[in-house]
Design an enzyme around this catalytic site. Structure first.
Site, PDB file in Angstrom:
ATOM      1  NE  ARG A  56     -14.612  -2.461  -1.087  1.00 31.73           N
ATOM      2  CZ  ARG A  56     -13.894  -2.451  -2.420  1.00 31.73           C
ATOM      3  NH1 ARG A  56     -13.022  -3.044  -2.483  1.00 31.73           N
ATOM      4  NH2 ARG A  56     -13.560  -1.259  -2.354  1.00 31.73           N
ATOM      5  CG  ASP A  57      -9.984  -0.340  -1.220  1.00 34.96           C
ATOM      6  OD1 ASP A  57     -10.081  -1.680  -1.781  1.00 34.96           O
ATOM      7  OD2 ASP A  57      -9.945   0.507  -1.890  1.00 34.96           O
ATOM      8  CB  SER A  91      -8.328  -0.433  -9.409  1.00 36.79           C
ATOM      9  OG  SER A  91      -8.161  -0.689 -10.352  1.00 36.79           O
ATOM     10  CG  HIS A 113      -5.720   2.481  -5.149  1.00 40.59           C
ATOM     11  ND1 HIS A 113      -5.872   2.361  -3.999  1.00 40.59           N
ATOM     12  CD2 HIS A 113      -7.020   3.137  -5.469  1.00 40.59           C
ATOM     13  CE1 HIS A 113      -6.886   0.910  -3.967  1.00 40.59           C
ATOM     14  NE2 HIS A 113      -7.718   1.391  -4.307  1.00 40.59           N
ATOM     15  CG  HIS A 131      -7.236  -5.768  -0.588  1.00 44.71           C
ATOM     16  ND1 HIS A 131      -7.658  -6.851  -1.514  1.00 44.71           N
ATOM     17  CD2 HIS A 131      -8.642  -4.779  -1.825  1.00 44.71           C
ATOM     18  CE1 HIS A 131      -9.189  -6.917  -1.884  1.00 44.71           C
ATOM     19  NE2 HIS A 131      -9.303  -5.847  -2.265  1.00 44.71           N
ATOM     20  CG  HIS A 174     -12.235   4.026  -5.002  1.00 50.39           C
ATOM     21  ND1 HIS A 174     -11.955   3.474  -4.023  1.00 50.39           N
ATOM     22  CD2 HIS A 174     -10.725   2.975  -5.461  1.00 50.39           C
ATOM     23  CE1 HIS A 174     -11.887   2.391  -3.435  1.00 50.39           C
ATOM     24  NE2 HIS A 174     -10.665   2.557  -4.112  1.00 50.39           N
TER      25      HIS A 174
END
Lengths: 336, 336
Positions: free
Chosen positions: A12-13, A166, A195, A16, A193
């Protein structure tokens, strides 16, 4: 050893990074490999979640229906996860996901706007679904605010709640503070989550586990836009060495990551200059293509644009600010 | 803000990733970019240091003489560093480096074998050079042993001493303990040099600074073998945000990294399965080509070979152990 549940949004991620072009064979192959490794939750969908495939953010190669049925069929032990941003997706999409056998349904909202999730979380509670809520761009709210918002969404029906870094802005001490505040405010599992814009995704995730997070996200090879997500096959053994049990089998996990590198991505994520700058500035890295295009046209430095967007506290979705900032920097340059 | 001095071995440790093939234009271009960014020390040489160019570990594209004169000419403010492993290089190489205007001369030894550096450090002290000593594979010694060895090399003449996480095995708490022990035992600056096998190079380097390290190494885009080194252009802004001053200009640093990505490497380092396994096992990742070749020939899993080498505490240079381990695993497999 305390247990941590791993949630894997590679399908899913990661979308991108390939403009949502993962095909059926790639979806099936990775889901099978993740299942074989014992990864508890495998998330699938358009990068922006259910119902988001569109000209504006990019059409996916595969429909939601086909993505969900493909991955559902491939998973024998792992649970299937989906993601939805209210506005991009609707209750109809949630119904469809439940019909397809989605086990974990995540609603994502900007960190201060959780009321947007109320209706969907209520719907999912009625439907008996395992609903999670994640607060995005969470560096823009204080630990106290995040804890308040987390308590609200649990009231709405979320069975787990947490934060997404994010912009990839956090350092471990920031995560410790925020996860600690949320864990103190709710009695459901807390999600983190990460990054990797500042090279801290793994360290931040370990800090989250130590502060009480029970669910951690990671993607194979960090697959994701820009600097990518937390690299899953690094995170898992580091967690185990740090005293957290994941139940995942190491060699199977490494095999899944090699499949992903070979079949899902042109190349693993690289932490380039604009990823670093957007992380430092605390700006959503999804702004990058438009920042680059506008900066080039006006002859201004895209790094200045990111730092100025950060000063203005631009949030995801406010891409129109880019045009303003570029115009002002360009005028300032002409006068100077 | 306390100050940390950045030492940049892109043009030395990075050579491992391109079999020591950096050419004159690449050396000059990167050195100029690093100089413009204000990086205090730019290290250059064959990956294994002065005098190491050979059939056994690989011939460099450019001679030591030409490397040193090229970089010396390109640096206007930055100091020039060189590296030497006793045995690969000799006192003659040190004399040559001094004649070429090397400012910082680092002697590398296995973490428990510092007596090997005694003669060279004594020579450099007599010559008035700024001599550093780094203890390699430092996860194989206890904090107490490392502190003892560090005190010894300062006695031999080292003006700075520190550790390399050669296998990329450390987590931040390991670094805190070891750097803290060394900083408590010596009154010269303490060095930390990280590798990114477990995604912790930046976090480990920040932990080192907090524990008292005054010199940190980093390479543009992490340029180095396998999972690579600490990514310099990420480390510097993270250090600044964490309260450490480096004196380096951010945009210049990002420009240097972009030059490096474009002109020095086919692609930035990726943390692949064998990098993760060698990091977990605590084995020098330079073993990888031979482990792969021998494992393939014998039909055993190279991951098993790395873990077994780790159990046997193989140190860099003991490549002959690989053949033994592969043969035993292969026999065990045939019997089972």
């Amino acid at each position: 050893m305390s247990a941590v549940e791993i949630h894997d949004p590679t399908l899913r991620d990661g979308q991108h990074a390939v403009r949502h072009q993962l095909g059926v064979a790639a979806l099936r192959g990775y889901a099978e490999a993740a299942d074989a490794a014992g990864i508890p939750v495998v998330e699938v969908g358009h990068g922006n979640g259910l119902g988001a495939s569109s000209l504006q953010v990019g059409r996916a190669a595969v429909s939601d229906d086909l993505m969900l049925s493909t991955v559902r069929e491939a998973l024998r032990h792992s649970r299937m996860g989906v993601f939805m941003l209210p506005g991009w997706g609707t209750s109809d999409d949630l119904r469809k996901a439940i019909a397809h056998g989605a086990d974990v349904i995540r609603i994502g909202v900007h960190c201060t706007e959780t009321s947007l999730a109320e209706r969907h979380l209520g719907f999912l509670r009625e439907a008996g679904a395992d609903a999670h809520c994640v607060l995005m761009m969470s560096h823009m709210a204080s630990p106290h605010e995040l804890a308040e918002q987390a308590a609200l969404v649990v009231g709405y029906g979320a069975r787990a709640v947490g934060i997404m870094d994010s912009a990839g802005h956090f350092l471990p001490e920031d995560v410790t503070e925020r996860i600690g505040a949320i864990a103190g405010a709710v009695d459901v599992p807390v999600i983190f989550h990460g990054h990797n814009n500042l090279g801290m995704a793994v360290a931040n995730s370990v800090a989250a586990a130590r502060a009480g997070a029970g669910i951690l996200d990671g993607c194979a090879r960090g697959f994701g836009a820009g600097a990518g997500n937390t690299q899953l096959e690094v995170l898992v053994p580091v967690l185990e060495r740090s005293g957290f049990e994941t139940g995942i089998e190491l060699y199977g996990l490494l095999d899944a990551a090699e499949f992903a590198e070979r079949e899902l991505m042109p190349a693993p994520p690289v932490t380039g200059s604009l990823s670093i700058v957007s992380g430092l500035a605390g700006v959503f890295s999804g702004f990058k293509p438009q920042v680059l295009a506008e900066s080039r046209r006006a002859g201004v430095d895209p790094r200045d644009v990111f730092f100025e967007l950060g000063r203005r506290q631009a949030i995801a979705g406010q891409e129109d600010l880019i045009v303003d900032v570029v115009a002002e920097l360009s005028t300032a340059k002409a006068i100077a």
